[in-house]
Scaffold this motif. Sequence first.
Motif, PDB file in Angstrom:
ATOM      1  N   PRO A  68       0.808  -1.222   0.000  1.00  0.00           N
ATOM      2  CA  PRO A  68       0.000   0.000   0.000  1.00  0.00           C
ATOM      3  C   PRO A  68       0.847   1.280   0.000  1.00  0.00           C
ATOM      4  CG  PRO A  68      -0.918  -1.578   1.531  1.00  0.00           C
ATOM      5  CD  PRO A  68       0.413  -2.126   1.090  1.00  0.00           C
ATOM      6  N   ASP A  69       2.006   1.246   0.654  1.00  0.00           N
ATOM      7  CA  ASP A  69       2.895   2.412   0.633  1.00  0.00           C
ATOM      8  C   ASP A  69       3.421   2.660  -0.773  1.00  0.00           C
ATOM      9  OD1 ASP A  69       2.518   2.711   3.355  1.00  0.00           O
ATOM     10  OD2 ASP A  69       4.398   1.713   3.888  1.00  0.00           O
ATOM     11  N   THR A  72       0.473   4.244  -2.848  1.00  0.00           N
ATOM     12  CA  THR A  72       0.197   5.657  -2.568  1.00  0.00           C
ATOM     13  C   THR A  72       1.369   6.547  -2.987  1.00  0.00           C
ATOM     14  OG1 THR A  72       0.909   5.381  -0.260  1.00  0.00           O
ATOM     15  CG2 THR A  72      -1.445   5.189  -0.711  1.00  0.00           C
ATOM     16  N   THR A  73       2.594   6.065  -2.864  1.00  0.00           N
ATOM     17  CA  THR A  73       3.751   6.865  -3.271  1.00  0.00           C
ATOM     18  C   THR A  73       3.820   7.000  -4.790  1.00  0.00           C
ATOM     19  OG1 THR A  73       4.986   6.172  -1.312  1.00  0.00           O
ATOM     20  CG2 THR A  73       6.269   7.066  -3.135  1.00  0.00           C
ATOM     21  N   GLY A  75       1.236   6.639  -6.841  1.00  0.00           N
ATOM     22  CA  GLY A  75       0.058   7.434  -7.179  1.00  0.00           C
ATOM     23  C   GLY A  75      -0.402   7.283  -8.612  1.00  0.00           C
ATOM     24  N   GLU A 108      -5.845  -3.347   2.709  1.00  0.00           N
ATOM     25  CA  GLU A 108      -4.996  -2.159   2.643  1.00  0.00           C
ATOM     26  C   GLU A 108      -4.625  -1.822   1.198  1.00  0.00           C
ATOM     27  OE1 GLU A 108      -1.774  -2.070   5.636  1.00  0.00           O
ATOM     28  OE2 GLU A 108      -2.728  -3.912   6.366  1.00  0.00           O
ATOM     29  N   ASP A 111      -7.705  -0.245  -0.323  1.00  0.00           N
ATOM     30  CA  ASP A 111      -7.848   1.129   0.178  1.00  0.00           C
ATOM     31  C   ASP A 111      -6.876   2.064  -0.542  1.00  0.00           C
ATOM     32  OD1 ASP A 111      -9.830   0.366   1.946  1.00  0.00           O
ATOM     33  OD2 ASP A 111      -8.502   0.336   3.701  1.00  0.00           O
ATOM     34  N   ALA A 112      -5.636   1.615  -0.725  1.00  0.00           N
ATOM     35  CA  ALA A 112      -4.639   2.443  -1.415  1.00  0.00           C
ATOM     36  C   ALA A 112      -5.035   2.675  -2.871  1.00  0.00           C
ATOM     37  CB  ALA A 112      -3.259   1.790  -1.329  1.00  0.00           C
ATOM     38  N   GLY A 115      -7.745   5.094  -2.940  1.00  0.00           N
ATOM     39  CA  GLY A 115      -7.226   6.401  -2.575  1.00  0.00           C
ATOM     40  C   GLY A 115      -6.579   7.148  -3.725  1.00  0.00           C
ATOM     41  N   ILE A 116      -6.005   6.420  -4.681  1.00  0.00           N
ATOM     42  CA  ILE A 116      -5.405   7.085  -5.848  1.00  0.00           C
ATOM     43  C   ILE A 116      -6.343   7.028  -7.062  1.00  0.00           C
ATOM     44  CG2 ILE A 116      -3.045   6.656  -5.058  1.00  0.00           C
ATOM     45  CD1 ILE A 116      -2.875   4.482  -7.329  1.00  0.00           C
ATOM     46  N   TYR A 118      -7.458   4.442  -8.735  1.00  0.00           N
ATOM     47  CA  TYR A 118      -6.928   3.542  -9.749  1.00  0.00           C
ATOM     48  C   TYR A 118      -8.056   2.805 -10.433  1.00  0.00           C
ATOM     49  CZ  TYR A 118      -4.257  -0.175 -11.967  1.00  0.00           C
ATOM     50  OH  TYR A 118      -3.716  -1.044 -12.892  1.00  0.00           O
TER      51      TYR A 118
END
Length: 144
Positions: A68-69, A72-73, A75, A108, A111-112, A115-116, A118
């Motif tokens: 997930p990191d 999000t990084t 993006g 997770e 969720d990521a 969040g972007i 996708y």
Amino acid sequence: DVYSFSLEALLALRFDAEQRAIRIACTCCEHRFLLSPIETRGFIDRVNSAWVGVCLDASRVMSLGHPPDWITTIGHRLASLRIGAIEQQAPGQGGPCVLDEHSIPWSEVMDALNGIHYDGPITYRGVGDPAGAAAHLAHVIHAE
């Protein structure tokens, strides 16, 4: 040298990709190239084209960090997400295993991705029954 040659090639190819309306998805972490999400993001940003992005294998990056990191990084640069059922051992090692609920942190990751915003492809690479893997992925995607 790999970084320089790859960057040079993508800087040339980005215009062809735009003219043909295709997106180039660069795989990170394969063969120990682009080993962090920040390094990967910076590489893609140097290409500076919406037509060049990242193909992220969420299972493979688990030996290097938290998927997930990475998502999000990276993006909006995420062009393709690959899920491969990889049995985690030492970093850079591990072999195929059957896809299951313990393969990656599914909620997770979803969720990521949400969040972007996708909406690109998600592909599976691994062993086991393809229909079972497809059903599992569909369940995970629609459960979130």
